[in-house]
Scaffold this motif. Structure first.
Motif, PDB file in Angstrom:
ATOM      1  N   LEU A  46       5.273  -0.516 -14.953  1.00  0.00           N
ATOM      2  CA  LEU A  46       5.345  -1.977 -14.960  1.00  0.00           C
ATOM      3  C   LEU A  46       6.243  -2.478 -13.827  1.00  0.00           C
ATOM      4  O   LEU A  46       5.892  -3.441 -13.128  1.00  0.00           O
ATOM      5  CB  LEU A  46       5.875  -2.466 -16.311  1.00  0.00           C
ATOM      6  CG  LEU A  46       6.052  -3.982 -16.454  1.00  0.00           C
ATOM      7  CD1 LEU A  46       4.729  -4.711 -16.253  1.00  0.00           C
ATOM      8  CD2 LEU A  46       6.651  -4.331 -17.817  1.00  0.00           C
ATOM      9  N   LEU A  47       7.369  -1.827 -13.623  1.00  0.00           N
ATOM     10  CA  LEU A  47       8.274  -2.231 -12.544  1.00  0.00           C
ATOM     11  C   LEU A  47       7.619  -2.044 -11.179  1.00  0.00           C
ATOM     12  O   LEU A  47       7.674  -2.934 -10.315  1.00  0.00           O
ATOM     13  CB  LEU A  47       9.564  -1.415 -12.621  1.00  0.00           C
ATOM     14  CG  LEU A  47      10.430  -1.633 -13.870  1.00  0.00           C
ATOM     15  CD1 LEU A  47      11.613  -0.665 -13.872  1.00  0.00           C
ATOM     16  CD2 LEU A  47      10.926  -3.072 -13.941  1.00  0.00           C
ATOM     17  N   LEU A  48       6.975  -0.895 -10.983  1.00  0.00           N
ATOM     18  CA  LEU A  48       6.299  -0.639  -9.710  1.00  0.00           C
ATOM     19  C   LEU A  48       5.155  -1.620  -9.492  1.00  0.00           C
ATOM     20  O   LEU A  48       4.976  -2.149  -8.386  1.00  0.00           O
ATOM     21  CB  LEU A  48       5.776   0.801  -9.684  1.00  0.00           C
ATOM     22  CG  LEU A  48       4.925   1.197  -8.473  1.00  0.00           C
ATOM     23  CD1 LEU A  48       5.702   1.010  -7.181  1.00  0.00           C
ATOM     24  CD2 LEU A  48       4.442   2.637  -8.609  1.00  0.00           C
ATOM     25  N   GLY A  49       4.380  -1.880 -10.543  1.00  0.00           N
ATOM     26  CA  GLY A  49       3.277  -2.826 -10.428  1.00  0.00           C
ATOM     27  C   GLY A  49       3.759  -4.224 -10.079  1.00  0.00           C
ATOM     28  O   GLY A  49       3.138  -4.915  -9.269  1.00  0.00           O
ATOM     29  N   ALA A  50       4.867  -4.637 -10.687  1.00  0.00           N
ATOM     30  CA  ALA A  50       5.411  -5.971 -10.394  1.00  0.00           C
ATOM     31  C   ALA A  50       5.859  -6.068  -8.941  1.00  0.00           C
ATOM     32  O   ALA A  50       5.643  -7.089  -8.272  1.00  0.00           O
ATOM     33  CB  ALA A  50       6.576  -6.264 -11.333  1.00  0.00           C
ATOM     34  N   ILE A  51       6.489  -5.000  -8.428  1.00  0.00           N
ATOM     35  CA  ILE A  51       6.943  -5.017  -7.026  1.00  0.00           C
ATOM     36  C   ILE A  51       5.749  -5.100  -6.082  1.00  0.00           C
ATOM     37  O   ILE A  51       5.719  -5.925  -5.152  1.00  0.00           O
ATOM     38  CB  ILE A  51       7.780  -3.759  -6.733  1.00  0.00           C
ATOM     39  CG1 ILE A  51       9.078  -3.778  -7.543  1.00  0.00           C
ATOM     40  CG2 ILE A  51       8.089  -3.661  -5.242  1.00  0.00           C
ATOM     41  CD1 ILE A  51       9.847  -2.476  -7.510  1.00  0.00           C
ATOM     42  N   CYS A  52       4.737  -4.243  -6.310  1.00  0.00           N
ATOM     43  CA  CYS A  52       3.566  -4.236  -5.425  1.00  0.00           C
ATOM     44  C   CYS A  52       2.779  -5.541  -5.534  1.00  0.00           C
ATOM     45  O   CYS A  52       2.299  -6.071  -4.526  1.00  0.00           O
ATOM     46  CB  CYS A  52       2.664  -3.052  -5.774  1.00  0.00           C
ATOM     47  SG  CYS A  52       3.385  -1.447  -5.391  1.00  0.00           S
TER      48      CYS A  52
ATOM     49  N   LEU B 243       0.830  -1.208   0.000  1.00  0.00           N
ATOM     50  CA  LEU B 243       0.000   0.000   0.000  1.00  0.00           C
ATOM     51  C   LEU B 243       0.863   1.256   0.000  1.00  0.00           C
ATOM     52  O   LEU B 243       0.596   2.210  -0.732  1.00  0.00           O
ATOM     53  CB  LEU B 243      -0.920   0.001   1.223  1.00  0.00           C
ATOM     54  CG  LEU B 243      -2.147  -0.897   1.178  1.00  0.00           C
ATOM     55  CD1 LEU B 243      -2.892  -0.832   2.512  1.00  0.00           C
ATOM     56  CD2 LEU B 243      -3.089  -0.489   0.048  1.00  0.00           C
ATOM     57  N   SER B 244       1.905   1.259   0.809  1.00  0.00           N
ATOM     58  CA  SER B 244       2.771   2.429   0.896  1.00  0.00           C
ATOM     59  C   SER B 244       3.566   2.635  -0.391  1.00  0.00           C
ATOM     60  O   SER B 244       3.717   3.761  -0.870  1.00  0.00           O
ATOM     61  CB  SER B 244       3.726   2.270   2.085  1.00  0.00           C
ATOM     62  OG  SER B 244       4.583   3.387   2.190  1.00  0.00           O
ATOM     63  N   LEU B 245       4.078   1.543  -0.945  1.00  0.00           N
ATOM     64  CA  LEU B 245       4.862   1.651  -2.176  1.00  0.00           C
ATOM     65  C   LEU B 245       4.060   2.242  -3.324  1.00  0.00           C
ATOM     66  O   LEU B 245       4.590   2.994  -4.139  1.00  0.00           O
ATOM     67  CB  LEU B 245       5.389   0.266  -2.576  1.00  0.00           C
ATOM     68  CG  LEU B 245       6.685  -0.210  -1.941  1.00  0.00           C
ATOM     69  CD1 LEU B 245       6.923  -1.668  -2.269  1.00  0.00           C
ATOM     70  CD2 LEU B 245       7.859   0.636  -2.428  1.00  0.00           C
ATOM     71  N   GLY B 246       2.775   1.895  -3.398  1.00  0.00           N
ATOM     72  CA  GLY B 246       1.966   2.343  -4.525  1.00  0.00           C
ATOM     73  C   GLY B 246       1.237   3.643  -4.293  1.00  0.00           C
ATOM     74  O   GLY B 246       0.521   4.114  -5.187  1.00  0.00           O
ATOM     75  N   ASP B 247       1.413   4.262  -3.136  1.00  0.00           N
ATOM     76  CA  ASP B 247       0.632   5.459  -2.808  1.00  0.00           C
ATOM     77  C   ASP B 247       1.258   6.720  -3.382  1.00  0.00           C
ATOM     78  O   ASP B 247       2.467   6.919  -3.292  1.00  0.00           O
ATOM     79  CB  ASP B 247       0.499   5.593  -1.290  1.00  0.00           C
ATOM     80  CG  ASP B 247      -0.251   6.855  -0.902  1.00  0.00           C
ATOM     81  OD1 ASP B 247      -1.453   6.929  -1.214  1.00  0.00           O
ATOM     82  OD2 ASP B 247       0.370   7.772  -0.332  1.00  0.00           O
ATOM     83  N   LEU B 248       0.403   7.563  -3.945  1.00  0.00           N
ATOM     84  CA  LEU B 248       0.826   8.867  -4.451  1.00  0.00           C
ATOM     85  C   LEU B 248       0.279   9.999  -3.595  1.00  0.00           C
ATOM     86  O   LEU B 248       0.870  11.077  -3.533  1.00  0.00           O
ATOM     87  CB  LEU B 248       0.363   9.042  -5.902  1.00  0.00           C
ATOM     88  CG  LEU B 248       0.693  10.375  -6.587  1.00  0.00           C
ATOM     89  CD1 LEU B 248       2.206  10.559  -6.706  1.00  0.00           C
ATOM     90  CD2 LEU B 248       0.045  10.452  -7.960  1.00  0.00           C
ATOM     91  N   GLY B 249      -0.845   9.756  -2.910  1.00  0.00           N
ATOM     92  CA  GLY B 249      -1.527  10.827  -2.196  1.00  0.00           C
ATOM     93  C   GLY B 249      -0.692  11.468  -1.109  1.00  0.00           C
ATOM     94  O   GLY B 249      -0.611  12.701  -1.013  1.00  0.00           O
ATOM     95  N   ALA B 250      -0.032  10.664  -0.272  1.00  0.00           N
ATOM     96  CA  ALA B 250       0.706  11.218   0.859  1.00  0.00           C
ATOM     97  C   ALA B 250       1.925  12.012   0.413  1.00  0.00           C
ATOM     98  O   ALA B 250       2.293  13.016   1.037  1.00  0.00           O
ATOM     99  CB  ALA B 250       1.128  10.094   1.806  1.00  0.00           C
ATOM    100  N   VAL B 251       2.572  11.582  -0.681  1.00  0.00           N
ATOM    101  CA  VAL B 251       3.797  12.238  -1.121  1.00  0.00           C
ATOM    102  C   VAL B 251       3.513  13.384  -2.081  1.00  0.00           C
ATOM    103  O   VAL B 251       4.426  14.149  -2.430  1.00  0.00           O
ATOM    104  CB  VAL B 251       4.736  11.201  -1.782  1.00  0.00           C
ATOM    105  CG1 VAL B 251       4.266  10.870  -3.209  1.00  0.00           C
ATOM    106  CG2 VAL B 251       6.183  11.665  -1.781  1.00  0.00           C
ATOM    107  N   ALA B 252       2.259  13.549  -2.512  1.00  0.00           N
ATOM    108  CA  ALA B 252       1.938  14.541  -3.538  1.00  0.00           C
ATOM    109  C   ALA B 252       2.319  15.958  -3.111  1.00  0.00           C
ATOM    110  O   ALA B 252       2.826  16.747  -3.916  1.00  0.00           O
ATOM    111  CB  ALA B 252       0.449  14.473  -3.877  1.00  0.00           C
ATOM    112  N   LEU B 253       2.063  16.301  -1.847  1.00  0.00           N
ATOM    113  CA  LEU B 253       2.367  17.654  -1.378  1.00  0.00           C
ATOM    114  C   LEU B 253       3.856  17.891  -1.192  1.00  0.00           C
ATOM    115  O   LEU B 253       4.325  19.029  -1.262  1.00  0.00           O
ATOM    116  CB  LEU B 253       1.659  17.922  -0.045  1.00  0.00           C
ATOM    117  CG  LEU B 253       0.149  18.139  -0.101  1.00  0.00           C
ATOM    118  CD1 LEU B 253      -0.421  18.216   1.305  1.00  0.00           C
ATOM    119  CD2 LEU B 253      -0.187  19.403  -0.871  1.00  0.00           C
ATOM    120  N   PHE B 254       4.612  16.811  -0.943  1.00  0.00           N
ATOM    121  CA  PHE B 254       6.020  16.963  -0.568  1.00  0.00           C
ATOM    122  C   PHE B 254       6.978  16.489  -1.647  1.00  0.00           C
ATOM    123  O   PHE B 254       8.200  16.614  -1.477  1.00  0.00           O
ATOM    124  CB  PHE B 254       6.302  16.180   0.723  1.00  0.00           C
ATOM    125  CG  PHE B 254       5.363  16.504   1.843  1.00  0.00           C
ATOM    126  CD1 PHE B 254       5.437  17.707   2.511  1.00  0.00           C
ATOM    127  CD2 PHE B 254       4.376  15.604   2.212  1.00  0.00           C
ATOM    128  CE1 PHE B 254       4.573  18.007   3.540  1.00  0.00           C
ATOM    129  CE2 PHE B 254       3.509  15.877   3.248  1.00  0.00           C
ATOM    130  CZ  PHE B 254       3.598  17.094   3.914  1.00  0.00           C
TER     131      PHE B 254
END
Length: 539
Positions: free
Chosen positions: A516-522, A476-487
């Motif tokens: 594809l790389l991120l999807g494979a990891i998650c 969940l953390s690896l694939g998240d964009l929301g928390a890092v979007a502001l920073f």
């Protein structure tokens, strides 16, 4: 029965976790309310904010209706066809979007429904001049149905499979027609869980961030969370961001209050995949309808996943893997994900231990009851105050201390931990409760407690559920964009932020390869967690 020391230790751990979470959320909320609150209150219901609020509720309503409308025939068809070829794999396929990073799913949908996608190319060949637009309201609805229709179908299917086998035998002996079976057997089972499913999906769609950010297409299709992000990231208008955050908190509070009035839907593995003998749907019309519903749903899910695979394979994956940007982003993502996962597991264990200790009190007083209720509601705090709102509050709170980017990795890890907390508790709580019931007398008879009990009795059995929870939280953390979007910046780049940056720079080939790389990891982490859970619980 617990000893006094065990009870006190459990309550102390739970209370510490509760205070920590309350402080983190409370500081963010206080910063929002104290930062020029008067001006923010005056801007609470401006024409712009009202339009954003209306669109947020409208797209969430439409997404919920479409997801459940399409999910119901799929669930009914899968329920009637327990011997359908590959049925177990289709049911597992419907769990895949829940473990897929939202940004990756959005790229797959663009590959199918975009201007150059499969659907629009086919429509143009057929002479349709106005192809389907993946951007704006239509794209948001397609994406929300892609992610939420499988969830609704699994929950509805679980409700149908929990019905006693005698229901189907009785309906057959009475000679009930298909519509009568639906009216008197299937629909009552579905009707009981639909309100809870609808509330859950509405909440997910009303707080949607990444999909709307990528597919919104402009100010005309913007939700509250995206508007908050834009107000700080691009316009730097804290007053407007605060006003929008207050609206977001108000809406989520109302939705959570409404959801709490309905029973929570469940899709535990003990029901999914169980086959009752069905005697209805034997005629060719029913078979044709069921096959069409199952195949259409399967194709709808498989096409974007295939698009991700094919588009990513066209990129120079080796070059991307060896690039310094990927190495920095991967290291940052793994460090944050591991921190968030370990925090989520530790916090969940503390909350579960505290709730068990409080339940062990024979005559709990009012303070114990209040603490138990507070611990039970802790996991809902992240739903009440979404990640973008938490990030906004902490951005404002830390701004007087200098560059906020210095604190960003810690903030992102804690926010991701809060996002994963409800799922981790759901994984660990049943496993721990079952283990305690089976081994409490054995531990007492052997005189084991504390560290010896943990090492000799608890860890050998609970290692797999703990690994499941950790891997799921990390995914969940690896694939998240929301928390890092502001920073997100040159100093703090995670893999989702790197993918989004490449996409924003129109470097779609690199974005597809990184996706594809991120999807494979998650996916690998999710499969690891699912496999561990299946072996631990269901062999």
């Amino acid at each position: 029965m617990l000893t006094k020391i065990e009870r006190r230790r459990g309550i102390a751990l739970g209370l510490t976790s509760l205070v920590g979470i309350a402080l983190f959320v409370g500081i963010a909320a206080f910063a929002l309310l104290s930062w020029d609150a008067g001006q923010a209150q005056n801007r609470l219901l401006t024409a712009y904010n009202w339009r954003i609020l209306q669109f947020t509720l409208w797209q969430a309503t439409l997404s919920t209706l479409l997801s459940i409308t399409f999910a119901l025939p799929v669930a009914l068809a899968l329920g009637r066809r327990p011997a359908f070829p590959g049925r177990i794999w289709i049911v597992r396929l419907m769990a895949l979007p829940m473990g897929l990073p939202v940004l990756i799913g959005a790229l797959g949908l663009i590959g199918i429904w975009g201007r150059q996608g499969v659907v629009n190319s086919l429509l143009l060949n057929l002479g349709v001049e106005q192809p389907v637009s993946i951007y704006g309201l239509s794209g948001i609805l397609i994406a929300h149905v892609f992610f939420n229709m499988p969830l609704a179908a699994r929950l509805l299917l679980a409700a149908l499979e929990r019905l006693p086998a005698e229901y189907w035998l009785l309906s057959s002996s009475l000679g009930m027609k298909p519509f009568s079976v639906f009216r008197f057997v299937e629909w009552p089972a579905a009707r009981r869980v639909i309100p809870g499913i609808a509330g859950l999906i509405f909440m997910l769609c009303a707080t949607s961030f990444t999909l709307v950010l990528v597919l919104g297409g402009g100010p005309a299709a913007t939700t509250l969370e995206v508007a908050i992000y834009q107000s700080l990231r691009f316009d730097f208008d804290p007053s407007r961001a605060i006003a929008l955050s207050l609206l977001q908190i108000g809406i989520t509070a109302v939705i959570l209050a409404a959801i709490s009035r309905f029973p929570a839907p469940d899709d535990t593995d003990s029901s999914l995949g169980r086959t009752n003998r069905r005697f209805d749907g034997r005629n060719w019309k029913a078979k044709l309808w069921d096959v069409a519903a199952i195949l259409l749903a399967t194709v709808f899910l498989i096409l974007p996943l295939t698009s991700i695979l094919l588009a990513g394979a066209k990129a120079d994956l080796w070059k991307l893997l060896m690039s310094s940007a990927f190495h920095r982003a991967a290291w940052t993502s793994f460090a944050i994900a591991l921190s968030a996962g370990l925090l989520a597991v530790a916090t969940s264990l503390a909350i579960i231990s505290a709730r068990r200790a409080l339940a062990d009190i024979r005559h709990p007083g009012r303070p114990a009851k209040i603490l138990s209720s507070a611990l039970a509601a802790t996991a809902s705090l992240v739903l009440l105050v979404p990640p973008v709102v938490l990030g906004t509050g902490w951005f404002l709170a830390l701004r007087p201390f200098g560059d906020v980017a210095r604190f960003a990795p810690v903030l992102v890890a804690i926010i991701n931990m809060l996002m994963a907390l409800p799922f981790v508790i759901r994984i660990l709580a049943p496993a721990i409760e079952t283990h305690r019931r089976r081994t409490s007398r054995l531990s007492a008879s052997l005189g084991l407690s504390g560290l010896p009990q943990l090492l000799r009795i608890d860890l050998p059995v609970l290692a797999k559920p703990l690994l499941t929870a950790l891997s799921f939280a990390m995914a969940l953390s690896l694939g998240d964009l929301g928390a890092v979007a502001l920073f997100g910046s040159g100093e703090l780049t995670t893999l989702p932020w790197l993918v989004y940056s490449q996409l924003s720079s129109y470097r779609t080939n690199d974005a597809d390869g990184l996706a594809l790389l991120l999807g494979a990891i998650c996916l690998g982490l999710t499969m690891l967690g699912t496999a561990g859970q299946r072996r631990a619980g269901h062999g």
